[in-house]
Design a protein around this motif. Structure first.
Motif: not given
Lengths: 302, 379
Positions: B123-146
């Motif tokens: 139950r993490v806040a929606k905005a935080e989820i979006r941010e953390r997911v985006a950061t994580m996807l960048e980290l594993v170089k999958l930014g364009g594959f969301a």
């Protein structure tokens, strides 16, 4: 002539494809066209009890009289629409009951050890070894006023006078759910059996409680199985005749029974045919839906 | 080799008797009927480590990992993570995440939804989820594959999604079951180093299960070699390779020549072993703890054997044989040399020169090695 036949390639392969089609032509398409024809004709005191669709006196062009009265009659007399709606309701409720009972069973079978699994599946299929009619009659023996269930309850002192169960909607639902349950369980099992249970572990690993994991992973992934099973129960249950007739009593207003009454009691073949055509038209969208689910399922398993 | 980046963390905490283990496994046993999949395993893992459980299939490494994840209940023993007893805690309440061998991505969800799944459960806040997911996807170089579905991804991309999904919750401990097993060789090597880099940056403690010793050597700060449900030896990759404690470990990690022999001289400074298999004496330049006249095994790594066409001056640690087979691998060559006793010895020689005078098939050669090269094991 040979060239024409040659184009169809009547080899062994052609034969195995053509034969079933011929069979279906003879015993499905032709009867269907006959029923369709009768539905457009008028009742008559004759053998067969309807007027011919076209009259040709040998001189003029044949006069075709298409009679839509049977169809308009179905919508003017409230009985038919009511019966149709009631059939849909009964079929829907039965499908839901089958789903509620069948899902946990299919799930349990799919998650049991392979050796146990085949025994459980066998037990699901086992009732098919006896005729449906016999099994429905057996329910009469169970449900009637001095039947097994009432006697046991009376003996245990749980009730003081027999419950009226036979010839009620309850008995009809019991009969339909009992008879169609395997049709729900088998496609559901086939779907759940392919399920990757590691996905559930992954969900739990990510903080999902088992019940939520079921709702957000297992249930959406078994959607096609749920739909296929529901269609397999719903479609035949709409036109069900035997079970409502035997268990449902005189008040069970089902379209199948109306059809039977029109045909045998009223000897009104044209109206009976119109009812049959209407029922078929009603079920076509559901059948097409079922087909597309099956196609999707097949594509997914590739 | 990976070193923890946090200066507060010791480089090798396992050598420090005061260091507090982050994961403590105490006498853990898991039986399936009569069969003991994991047999009385005790283990300490320190914060920031990449600990590899290495063993052949069926050795119990995956069962041990699954107990750490909470998917199997131990038959006996305890598991502590960061000081807390986790033995009976279900997986959904453990501060531990797992990356499954099959990746176990949810096929009906997009990459983004897959990664967000764990955070949603908390139950993490929606905005935080979006941010953390985006950061994580960048980290594993999958930014364009969301917005892709798992079936639209390649094997390597799926592996990254699985990694992102298990790391996004910032677990105290990440369990990886054969993380690179499904990737082809080239991609595997590349991903190994990425994995180490990612682990450095995030400082998460990793426990990796693998059957691939090369993978274990590359990734691990320490390796636990498992056999028949037991950890037979644990240590840094070089400890395991250079100082195997048993024939099994010596043979399992890399290739090795093992000579059976009898201890004939047992001095504190050296030992001598008479080996009928070698047809000579093995001289080891240090004392060992074994009784005289017992059967021991001397293990010599192929790359620690010298091969020459001229007879060496020493009489110990020497053998003569004929080259039976040669495999040219580019950077080095493998020679199989058959001794008169029938024993075939494996020797590797680096191809340092492009025009070396080649040793060829059936040639008579002398093998010799330094008295520090053999490792003597008693079991």
């Amino acid at each position: 002539m040979r060239a024409v036949l040659g184009r169809f390639k009547f080899g062994g392969r052609g034969l195995v494809v053509v034969l079933p089609y011929v069979w279906l032509m003879l015993f499905f398409v032709v009867p269907f066209l006959i029923v369709l024809k009768i539905s457009f004709s008028d009742i008559d005191l004759a053998i067969p009890p309807y007027k011919p669709l076209w009259i040709w006196d040998g001189e003029h062009a044949p006069a075709i009289t298409l009679n839509f009265n049977n169809y308009t009659f179905l919508f003017t007399d409230k009985l038919y629409v009511k019966a149709l709606l009631n059939s849909l309701k009964v079929a829907f409720v039965s499908s839901m009951l089958c789903l509620l009972i069948g899902y946990p069973m299919a799930y349990g079978i799919a998650r049991s050890r392979p050796a146990v699994r085949s025994v459980l599946l066998m037990l699901i299929v086992l009732p098919f070894w006896t005729s449906l009619l016999l099994r429905v009659y057996a329910w009469i023996g169970l449900l009637k006023a001095n039947g097994v269930i009432n006697n046991v309850l009376l003996h245990l002192g749980l009730i003081h006078e027999p419950l009226t169960m036979l010839y009620t909607p309850f008995a009809m639902y019991v009969g339909i759910v009992y008879s169609y349950l395997p049709f729900m369980i088998l496609p559901l099992y086939a779907n759940l059996e392919k399920m990757d249970w590691q996905l559930i572990e992954a969900a739990e690993d990510l903080g999902c409680r088992p019940w939520r994991a079921f709702l957000s992973i297992t249930l959406p992934l078994s959607r096609n199985g749920v739909l296929a099973g529901s269609m397999l129960v719903f479609i035949p249950a709409v036109g069900e005749f035997v079970i409502p007739a035997l268990l449902g009593g005189p008040n069970a207003l089902m379209i199948g029974r109306i059809l039977w009454d029109e045909f045998f009691s009223n000897r009104d073949w044209p109206v009976a045919s119109a009812v049959a055509i209407l029922m078929l038209l009603l079920l076509v969208p559901f059948m097409m839906w079922y087909q597309s689910i099956q196609a999707r399922e097949a594509a997914a398993s590739e | 080799m990976p070193k923890p980046t946090d200066p507060a963390l010791k480089a090798s905490p396992w050598t420090d008797s005061d260091a507090k283990p982050y994961v403590r496994v105490e006498k853990l046993t898991k039986s399936f009927g009569e069969f003991k999949a994991v047999d009385d395993v005790s283990l300490n893992i320190y914060q920031g480590e990449i600990f590899c459980l290495l063993g052949a299939s069926g050795c119990g490494k995956t069962t041990l990992l699954r107990m750490l994840g909470g998917f199997e209940k131990p038959s006996s023993g305890r598991i502590f993570i960061d000081g807390e007893d986790m033995t009976g805690v279900p997986p959904y309440e453990r501060p531990v995440n797992m990356m499954f061998q099959s990746y176990a991505l949810f096929p009906h969800m997009t990459v983004e939804q897959n990664v967000a799944f764990g955070l949603k459960q908390d139950r993490v806040a929606k905005a935080e989820i979006r941010e953390r997911v985006a950061t994580m996807l960048e980290l594993v170089k999958l930014g364009g594959f969301a917005q892709r579905k798992p079936h639209q991804l390649s094997g390597g991309q799926k592996q990254r999604v699985a990694l992102a999904r298990s790391l996004v919750k910032r677990p105290k401990l990440l369990l990886l079951d054969e993380p690179l097993g499904a990737l082809d060789k080239k991609l595997r090597e590349h991903t190994q180093f990425e994995l180490i880099g990612l682990q450095h940056r995030l400082g998460v403690t990793f426990v990796v299960v693998t059957h691939d010793q090369e993978e274990a050597m590359t990734l691990a700060s320490r390796i636990g070699v498992m056999d028949h449900g037991e950890i037979v030896q644990s240590g840094t990759p070089s400890e395991i390779y250079e100082f195997p404690s048993s024939k099994f470990v010596a043979d399992f990690i890399g290739s090795v020549n093992i000579f059976e022999g009898r201890l004939i001289e047992d001095e504190p400074a050296y030992v001598r072993i008479a080996s009928p298999e070698l047809g000579g004496i093995i001289h080891v330049g240090h004392g060992i703890s074994a009784a005289s006249d017992t059967v021991v095994w001397a293990a010599v790594r192929p790359e620690k054997i010298n091969m020459s066409t001229e007879a060496p001056t020493a009489t110990d640690n020497v053998a003569r044989g004929a080259v039976q087979d040669i495999a040219y691998l580019g950077d080095l060559s493998i020679y199989l040399v058959k001794l008169p006793t029938g024993k075939v010895v494996r020797v590797t020689q680096p191809n340092t020169s492009r025009h070396a005078e080649a040793i060829t098939w059936d040639q008579q050669v002398y093998l010799s090695w330094d008295d520090s090269s053999p490792v003597v094991v008693t079991r």
